[in-house]
Write a protein that holds these residues in place. Structure first.
Motif, mmCIF file in Angstrom:
data_model
loop_
_atom_site.group_PDB
_atom_site.id
_atom_site.type_symbol
_atom_site.label_atom_id
_atom_site.label_comp_id
_atom_site.label_asym_id
_atom_site.label_seq_id
_atom_site.Cartn_x
_atom_site.Cartn_y
_atom_site.Cartn_z
ATOM 1 N N ALA A 93 0.144 -1.246 -0.083
ATOM 2 C CA ALA A 93 0.089 -0.039 0.012
ATOM 3 C C ALA A 93 1.085 1.388 0.041
ATOM 4 C CB ALA A 93 -0.528 0.107 1.436
ATOM 5 N N PHE A 94 0.356 2.077 -0.048
ATOM 6 C CA PHE A 94 0.946 3.711 -0.478
ATOM 7 C C PHE A 94 0.102 4.947 0.786
ATOM 8 C CE2 PHE A 94 2.796 2.458 -4.402
ATOM 9 C CZ PHE A 94 3.901 3.105 -4.458
ATOM 10 N N LEU A 95 0.339 5.780 1.395
ATOM 11 C CA LEU A 95 -0.632 6.407 2.362
ATOM 12 C C LEU A 95 0.469 7.713 0.964
ATOM 13 C CD1 LEU A 95 1.071 5.384 5.470
ATOM 14 C CD2 LEU A 95 -0.837 5.290 4.569
ATOM 15 N N GLN A 96 -1.074 8.001 1.464
ATOM 16 C CA GLN A 96 -1.271 9.767 1.149
ATOM 17 C C GLN A 96 -1.081 10.410 2.295
ATOM 18 O OE1 GLN A 96 -4.110 10.587 -1.614
ATOM 19 N NE2 GLN A 96 -3.931 12.765 -2.440
ATOM 20 N N LEU A 97 -0.283 11.370 1.692
ATOM 21 C CA LEU A 97 0.101 12.199 3.001
ATOM 22 C C LEU A 97 0.320 13.774 2.784
ATOM 23 C CD1 LEU A 97 3.602 11.227 3.915
ATOM 24 C CD2 LEU A 97 1.374 9.924 5.078
ATOM 25 N N ALA A 98 0.067 14.856 3.769
ATOM 26 C CA ALA A 98 0.237 15.822 4.045
ATOM 27 C C ALA A 98 1.646 16.382 3.684
ATOM 28 C CB ALA A 98 -0.343 16.971 4.749
ATOM 29 N N ASP A 99 2.047 17.227 2.546
ATOM 30 C CA ASP A 99 3.380 17.698 2.296
ATOM 31 C C ASP A 99 4.302 18.158 3.427
ATOM 32 O OD1 ASP A 99 4.943 18.192 0.207
ATOM 33 O OD2 ASP A 99 5.173 19.889 0.275
ATOM 34 N N ASP A 100 3.779 18.716 4.473
ATOM 35 C CA ASP A 100 4.697 18.820 5.616
ATOM 36 C C ASP A 100 5.023 17.544 6.414
ATOM 37 O OD1 ASP A 100 2.350 18.973 6.139
ATOM 38 O OD2 ASP A 100 2.229 20.747 7.300
ATOM 39 N N SER A 101 4.340 17.069 6.562
ATOM 40 C CA SER A 101 4.192 15.575 7.591
ATOM 41 C C SER A 101 4.682 14.145 7.295
ATOM 42 C CB SER A 101 2.620 15.113 7.714
ATOM 43 O OG SER A 101 2.086 14.439 6.679
ATOM 44 N N GLN A 102 5.490 13.890 6.070
ATOM 45 C CA GLN A 102 5.975 13.293 5.086
ATOM 46 C C GLN A 102 7.124 12.335 6.168
ATOM 47 O OE1 GLN A 102 8.080 13.563 1.160
ATOM 48 N NE2 GLN A 102 8.018 11.523 0.808
ATOM 49 N N THR A 103 8.086 13.178 7.024
ATOM 50 C CA THR A 103 9.639 12.268 7.154
ATOM 51 C C THR A 103 8.705 12.018 8.473
ATOM 52 O OG1 THR A 103 9.580 14.879 8.438
ATOM 53 C CG2 THR A 103 10.859 14.580 6.534
ATOM 54 N N ASP A 104 7.503 13.264 9.316
ATOM 55 C CA ASP A 104 7.234 11.601 11.026
ATOM 56 C C ASP A 104 6.755 10.998 10.062
ATOM 57 O OD1 ASP A 104 8.268 14.244 11.868
ATOM 58 O OD2 ASP A 104 5.310 15.799 11.668
ATOM 59 N N VAL A 105 5.937 10.745 9.284
ATOM 60 C CA VAL A 105 4.966 8.885 8.942
ATOM 61 C C VAL A 105 6.188 8.615 8.729
ATOM 62 C CG1 VAL A 105 3.175 8.036 7.329
ATOM 63 C CG2 VAL A 105 2.843 10.857 8.434
ATOM 64 N N ALA A 106 6.950 8.553 8.351
ATOM 65 C CA ALA A 106 8.157 7.967 7.424
ATOM 66 C C ALA A 106 8.730 7.280 8.782
ATOM 67 C CB ALA A 106 9.166 8.580 6.385
ATOM 68 N N ALA A 107 9.244 7.835 9.864
ATOM 69 C CA ALA A 107 8.842 7.760 11.030
ATOM 70 C C ALA A 107 8.820 6.458 11.671
ATOM 71 C CB ALA A 107 9.913 8.646 11.993
ATOM 72 N N LEU A 108 7.323 6.742 11.381
ATOM 73 C CA LEU A 108 6.727 5.732 12.057
ATOM 74 C C LEU A 108 6.096 4.574 10.850
ATOM 75 C CD1 LEU A 108 3.762 8.217 13.278
ATOM 76 C CD2 LEU A 108 5.320 6.737 14.484
ATOM 77 N N GLN A 109 6.926 4.384 9.960
ATOM 78 C CA GLN A 109 6.397 2.731 9.292
ATOM 79 C C GLN A 109 6.323 1.970 10.187
ATOM 80 O OE1 GLN A 109 8.199 2.842 5.721
ATOM 81 N NE2 GLN A 109 7.681 0.822 4.773
ATOM 82 N N PRO A 110 7.480 1.420 10.884
ATOM 83 C CA PRO A 110 7.545 -0.053 11.493
ATOM 84 C C PRO A 110 6.154 -0.182 12.727
ATOM 85 C CG PRO A 110 9.994 0.759 11.704
ATOM 86 C CD PRO A 110 8.479 2.214 11.014
#
Length: 165
Positions: A93-110
């Motif tokens: 799957a892919f997550l559609q993110l708001a532009d400013d939250s990409q690094t925060d959500v990427a850190a939560l991937q596990p």
């Protein structure tokens, strides 16, 4: 004798008729013509000046609105079904993110992958194989991600692979 005069008057007086076939035909043709003309005027924009419609400001090319970014999650292989079942679910799957939250959500991937795996193992195989079940499953997974990462951080969940083998 009076009766004969009354019956003669009734015969001489023309019978009152409605519009007749020609009158109804003309009325129908006028109604269709006016309706078609009104539709054409509204559809083509000829009546915009009559209705005082305000024009939207033109969109300038080169200006960008808030851009959306996508985070590809690592693929999952999950064993589903009971102890007697040896079925595997391949999920990507892919997550559609708001532009400013990409690094925060990427850190939560596990954590996101753990939530997905736990939920998908708990769902019955019959529900996974149901064609309409994928919509419900997508909504449930999106809700869980939004609880973890924040409602404004994740806009949508796009399921790319969903294969039960």
């Amino acid at each position: 004798m009076a009766e004969s005069e009354d019956s003669a008057d009734e015969q001489e007086a023309p019978a009152k008729r409605g519009m007749g076939l020609i009158g109804w035909g003309i009325t129908a043709a006028l109604a269709l013509g006016l309706g078609g003309g009104a539709f054409f005027a509204m559809h083509s924009g000829l009546a915009d000046g009559l209705l005082h419609a305000e024009e939207a400001p033109p969109v300038k090319e080169g200006t960008e609105t808030a851009r959306e970014s996508y985070l590809e999650l690592d693929p999952l292989m999950i064993s589903v079904g009971g102890a007697q079942s040896v079925k595997q679910l391949r999920f990507r799957a892919f997550l559609q993110l708001a532009d400013d939250s990409q690094t925060d959500v990427a850190a939560l991937q596990p954590r996101i992958l753990d939530i997905f795996a736990t939920y998908l193992r708990a769902v019955s195989v019959d529900r996974l194989e149901d064609p309409t079940g994928l919509l419900h499953l997508r909504a449930q997974l999106l809700r869980r991600v939004q609880l973890l990462a924040g409602r404004d951080a994740v806009k949508d969940l796009l399921i790319i692979d969903f294969v039960i083998a």
